[in-house]
Design a protein around this motif. Sequence first.
Motif, PDB file in Angstrom:
ATOM      1  N   MET A   1     -19.960  17.369   1.133  1.00 57.05           N
ATOM      2  CA  MET A   1     -20.960  18.158   1.853  1.00 57.05           C
ATOM      3  C   MET A   1     -22.082  17.230   2.326  1.00 57.05           C
ATOM      4  O   MET A   1     -22.438  16.279   1.650  1.00 57.05           O
ATOM      5  N   ARG A   2     -22.607  17.528   3.521  1.00 55.54           N
ATOM      6  CA  ARG A   2     -23.691  16.708   4.059  1.00 55.54           C
ATOM      7  C   ARG A   2     -24.912  17.597   4.309  1.00 55.54           C
ATOM      8  O   ARG A   2     -24.810  18.612   5.002  1.00 55.54           O
ATOM      9  N   ILE A   3     -26.055  17.211   3.726  1.00 54.59           N
ATOM     10  CA  ILE A   3     -27.266  18.033   3.800  1.00 54.59           C
ATOM     11  C   ILE A   3     -28.358  17.258   4.521  1.00 54.59           C
ATOM     12  O   ILE A   3     -28.685  16.124   4.143  1.00 54.59           O
ATOM     13  N   LEU A   4     -28.942  17.867   5.565  1.00 58.75           N
ATOM     14  CA  LEU A   4     -30.088  17.274   6.245  1.00 58.75           C
ATOM     15  C   LEU A   4     -31.357  17.928   5.702  1.00 58.75           C
ATOM     16  O   LEU A   4     -31.486  19.156   5.726  1.00 58.75           O
ATOM     17  N   ILE A   5     -32.266  17.094   5.203  1.00 60.86           N
ATOM     18  CA  ILE A   5     -33.514  17.619   4.631  1.00 60.86           C
ATOM     19  C   ILE A   5     -34.689  17.210   5.503  1.00 60.86           C
ATOM     20  O   ILE A   5     -34.769  16.063   5.965  1.00 60.86           O
ATOM     21  N   SER A   6     -35.615  18.130   5.727  1.00 58.29           N
ATOM     22  CA  SER A   6     -36.868  17.796   6.393  1.00 58.29           C
ATOM     23  C   SER A   6     -38.004  18.569   5.727  1.00 58.29           C
ATOM     24  O   SER A   6     -37.778  19.290   4.752  1.00 58.29           O
ATOM     25  N   ASN A   7     -39.214  18.407   6.239  1.00 61.73           N
ATOM     26  CA  ASN A   7     -40.362  19.162   5.712  1.00 61.73           C
ATOM     27  C   ASN A   7     -41.514  19.031   6.700  1.00 61.73           C
ATOM     28  O   ASN A   7     -41.329  18.504   7.800  1.00 61.73           O
ATOM     29  N   ASP A   8     -42.679  19.547   6.323  1.00 59.80           N
ATOM     30  CA  ASP A   8     -43.846  19.310   7.175  1.00 59.80           C
ATOM     31  C   ASP A   8     -44.962  18.582   6.449  1.00 59.80           C
ATOM     32  O   ASP A   8     -45.969  18.224   7.055  1.00 59.80           O
ATOM     33  N   ASP A   9     -44.791  18.367   5.139  1.00 54.10           N
ATOM     34  CA  ASP A   9     -45.807  17.619   4.386  1.00 54.10           C
ATOM     35  C   ASP A   9     -45.625  16.117   4.545  1.00 54.10           C
ATOM     36  O   ASP A   9     -46.474  15.338   4.092  1.00 54.10           O
ATOM     37  N   GLY A  10     -44.522  15.715   5.180  1.00 56.02           N
ATOM     38  CA  GLY A  10     -44.286  14.294   5.413  1.00 56.02           C
ATOM     39  C   GLY A  10     -43.391  13.660   4.367  1.00 56.02           C
ATOM     40  O   GLY A  10     -43.185  14.203   3.268  1.00 56.02           O
ATOM     41  N   LEU A  11     -42.876  12.494   4.727  1.00 49.26           N
ATOM     42  CA  LEU A  11     -41.883  11.788   3.921  1.00 49.26           C
ATOM     43  C   LEU A  11     -42.417  11.365   2.557  1.00 49.26           C
ATOM     44  O   LEU A  11     -41.650  11.174   1.614  1.00 49.26           O
ATOM     45  N   ARG A  12     -43.734  11.224   2.458  1.00 54.58           N
ATOM     46  CA  ARG A  12     -44.305  10.748   1.195  1.00 54.58           C
ATOM     47  C   ARG A  12     -44.570  11.865   0.195  1.00 54.58           C
ATOM     48  O   ARG A  12     -44.975  11.614  -0.936  1.00 54.58           O
ATOM     49  N   ALA A  13     -44.365  13.103   0.595  1.00 55.73           N
ATOM     50  CA  ALA A  13     -44.690  14.242  -0.272  1.00 55.73           C
ATOM     51  C   ALA A  13     -43.725  14.321  -1.464  1.00 55.73           C
ATOM     52  O   ALA A  13     -42.543  14.018  -1.343  1.00 55.73           O
ATOM     53  N   ASP A  14     -44.237  14.724  -2.607  1.00 55.99           N
ATOM     54  CA  ASP A  14     -43.407  14.866  -3.808  1.00 55.99           C
ATOM     55  C   ASP A  14     -42.306  15.902  -3.627  1.00 55.99           C
ATOM     56  O   ASP A  14     -41.190  15.721  -4.126  1.00 55.99           O
ATOM     57  N   GLY A  15     -42.616  16.995  -2.919  1.00 57.33           N
ATOM     58  CA  GLY A  15     -41.676  18.114  -2.790  1.00 57.33           C
ATOM     59  C   GLY A  15     -40.361  17.712  -2.147  1.00 57.33           C
ATOM     60  O   GLY A  15     -39.292  18.156  -2.565  1.00 57.33           O
ATOM     61  N   ILE A  16     -40.410  16.862  -1.132  1.00 54.61           N
ATOM     62  CA  ILE A  16     -39.179  16.469  -0.436  1.00 54.61           C
ATOM     63  C   ILE A  16     -38.398  15.458  -1.265  1.00 54.61           C
ATOM     64  O   ILE A  16     -37.162  15.458  -1.268  1.00 54.61           O
ATOM     65  N   ARG A  17     -39.098  14.606  -1.995  1.00 54.66           N
ATOM     66  CA  ARG A  17     -38.420  13.604  -2.841  1.00 54.66           C
ATOM     67  C   ARG A  17     -37.673  14.281  -3.973  1.00 54.66           C
ATOM     68  O   ARG A  17     -36.522  13.984  -4.266  1.00 54.66           O
ATOM     69  N   GLU A  18     -38.350  15.232  -4.605  1.00 55.88           N
ATOM     70  CA  GLU A  18     -37.735  15.972  -5.704  1.00 55.88           C
ATOM     71  C   GLU A  18     -36.508  16.753  -5.214  1.00 55.88           C
ATOM     72  O   GLU A  18     -35.446  16.745  -5.840  1.00 55.88           O
ATOM     73  N   LEU A  19     -36.658  17.409  -4.056  1.00 54.98           N
ATOM     74  CA  LEU A  19     -35.546  18.169  -3.485  1.00 54.98           C
ATOM     75  C   LEU A  19     -34.348  17.267  -3.189  1.00 54.98           C
ATOM     76  O   LEU A  19     -33.203  17.600  -3.524  1.00 54.98           O
ATOM     77  N   ALA A  20     -34.616  16.107  -2.597  1.00 57.88           N
ATOM     78  CA  ALA A  20     -33.526  15.186  -2.255  1.00 57.88           C
ATOM     79  C   ALA A  20     -32.795  14.729  -3.516  1.00 57.88           C
ATOM     80  O   ALA A  20     -31.555  14.661  -3.543  1.00 57.88           O
ATOM     81  N   GLN A  21     -33.535  14.427  -4.579  1.00 57.33           N
ATOM     82  CA  GLN A  21     -32.921  13.950  -5.824  1.00 57.33           C
ATOM     83  C   GLN A  21     -32.033  15.014  -6.458  1.00 57.33           C
ATOM     84  O   GLN A  21     -31.012  14.694  -7.074  1.00 57.33           O
ATOM     85  N   VAL A  22     -32.401  16.273  -6.311  1.00 58.80           N
ATOM     86  CA  VAL A  22     -31.584  17.353  -6.879  1.00 58.80           C
ATOM     87  C   VAL A  22     -30.373  17.634  -5.986  1.00 58.80           C
ATOM     88  O   VAL A  22     -29.256  17.804  -6.471  1.00 58.80           O
ATOM     89  N   LEU A  23     -30.583  17.642  -4.650  1.00 57.03           N
ATOM     90  CA  LEU A  23     -29.477  18.027  -3.751  1.00 57.03           C
ATOM     91  C   LEU A  23     -28.425  16.933  -3.604  1.00 57.03           C
ATOM     92  O   LEU A  23     -27.292  17.213  -3.195  1.00 57.03           O
ATOM     93  N   VAL A  24     -28.781  15.692  -3.948  1.00 58.86           N
ATOM     94  CA  VAL A  24     -27.793  14.614  -3.847  1.00 58.86           C
ATOM     95  C   VAL A  24     -26.645  14.841  -4.837  1.00 58.86           C
ATOM     96  O   VAL A  24     -25.548  14.307  -4.679  1.00 58.86           O
ATOM     97  N   GLU A  25     -26.881  15.697  -5.838  1.00 59.43           N
ATOM     98  CA  GLU A  25     -25.801  16.077  -6.770  1.00 59.43           C
ATOM     99  C   GLU A  25     -24.714  16.899  -6.060  1.00 59.43           C
ATOM    100  O   GLU A  25     -23.594  17.020  -6.550  1.00 59.43           O
ATOM    101  N   LEU A  26     -25.061  17.486  -4.885  1.00 53.74           N
ATOM    102  CA  LEU A  26     -24.097  18.306  -4.142  1.00 53.74           C
ATOM    103  C   LEU A  26     -23.294  17.521  -3.122  1.00 53.74           C
ATOM    104  O   LEU A  26     -22.259  17.978  -2.650  1.00 53.74           O
ATOM    105  N   GLY A  27     -23.802  16.351  -2.700  1.00 55.53           N
ATOM    106  CA  GLY A  27     -23.096  15.587  -1.669  1.00 55.53           C
ATOM    107  C   GLY A  27     -24.024  14.574  -1.013  1.00 55.53           C
ATOM    108  O   GLY A  27     -24.988  14.113  -1.624  1.00 55.53           O
TER     109      GLY A  27
END
Lengths: 252, 252
Positions: free
Chosen positions: A1-27
């Motif tokens: 599975m391939r997941i594209l992640i984005s946000n509006d708080d920017g690349l440095r925000a904790d929320g997107i980093r945490e999300l990416a680390q969890v979703l990488v378990e899916l693909g």
Amino acid sequence: MRILISNDDGLRADGIRELAQVLVELGEVIVVAPDRQRSAAGHGITLHKPLFVEEHDFGSGIRAFGLSGTPADCVKFGISEILRDNKPDIVVSGINAGSNLGNDVLYSGTVSAAIEGSIQGLPAIAVSQCGTEPFDFVDAAAFTKKLIAQVLQRGLDSDTILNVNYPQLAPTDVKGVRITTVGKRRYNNHYDKRSNPRGVEYYWLAGPLQDLPPEPDSDIHAIREGYVSVSPVHFDFTYRQMLDTLKTWSLD
Amino acid sequence: MRILISNDDGLRADGIRELAQVLVELGEVIVVAPDRQRSAAGHGITLHKPLFVEEHDFGSGIRAFGLSGTPADCVKFGISEILRDNKPDIVVSGINAGSNLGNDVLYSGTVSAAIEGSIQGLPAIAVSQCGTEPFDFVDAAAFTKKLIAQVLQRGLDSDTILNVNYPQLAPTDVKGVRITTVGKRRYNNHYDKRSNPRGVEYYWLAGPLQDLPPEPDSDIHAIREGYVSVSPVHFDFTYRQMLDTLKTWSLD
């Protein structure tokens, strides 16, 4: 599975980093996010300036790109350029630091990134962690993982996204999940007027939320009551109820 | 009567100047518009930067302000700050140089200025002149004047605006006025990649409109056929058809 992640708080925000680390378990996870804070960007896109992009290291095999554009630009660019030959299966936007409830979705860059995914023909989810600093994104990320599985299994109608708001509560205090409508929010807008050290006046948008009674089936009410809120959101522009009335107006 | 005018092409654009000169025949006109080109700003608002404002001379007793923000900021600021004690009777956004048809309204700063007026509880109209340079705004401005009279006499439902697109035709070739739905538009997005003189790569959003057959009652079709298009537009976020299905998903 391939997941594209984005946000509006920017690349440095904790929320997107945490999300990416969890979703990488899916693909495979690819992050394309604004290179700076772009909250309240609405559905702006960048037509009059070129876009610059820079690759960053997120670890765990996650490719991450910072783009000098809006959240909608990031999703457009991610799908049309970076993943041109390897389309993602789903677009996930977030996790936003702060709620996106009621008609705030109109201003929300988080929601607009998901909407752009859906315009590009992909299932898409926007996820926000309600409350105030300090934010913890662990529970919302785990819920998102579960929701992605359901979305891919059951599908979403075209031009529709899911807007998730997660309450700021200990896991044992979360009462469950509610499927909700998008409620009404109004602000008492006012502007703080100040002067800079050179005497030039400037203004900050301010003004509190009006305390309207929330509709019982709304996202606003669900969060107040301690539930996770999931709203199916689409943009239906035509106000059909008025088509016939308008035809009686004298416009010729 | 007091009319607040804004746009997304900025205060220097011909379309807003022409509109102001025509509408001042109806009453007091106040212009609050972006101090630069802000097309495709969507419904962005400015939260993380202060706003600067400068008064300009439009002649004919028209007060005009250039704001360092988005179209939605301009309408918010116009209503909440400049006209705090003298609310306008109507908000008019335009006249945009180029169409705002179909789901382009999601990206349109012109439409978002009108939407902001309606969120602030005022009747609001967005007006766009279709076609390409050179633009002539005279006929669209005259039509807007007529439409304002109808709006003030008959009223608009709350959270609803009228989105007007005017065809680029000689007056005798305009076939009449059609009340329309908001059609579907899709672009084949791609990005032009270039290098600046210092070897840094950058991208321009490009890509043509897909040639979809327009729905017969849509704004897109009306303009193709030579009619003035008037669409009642609202933002209804909740996709109600999916509420019951979602309740059967396994999310707890």
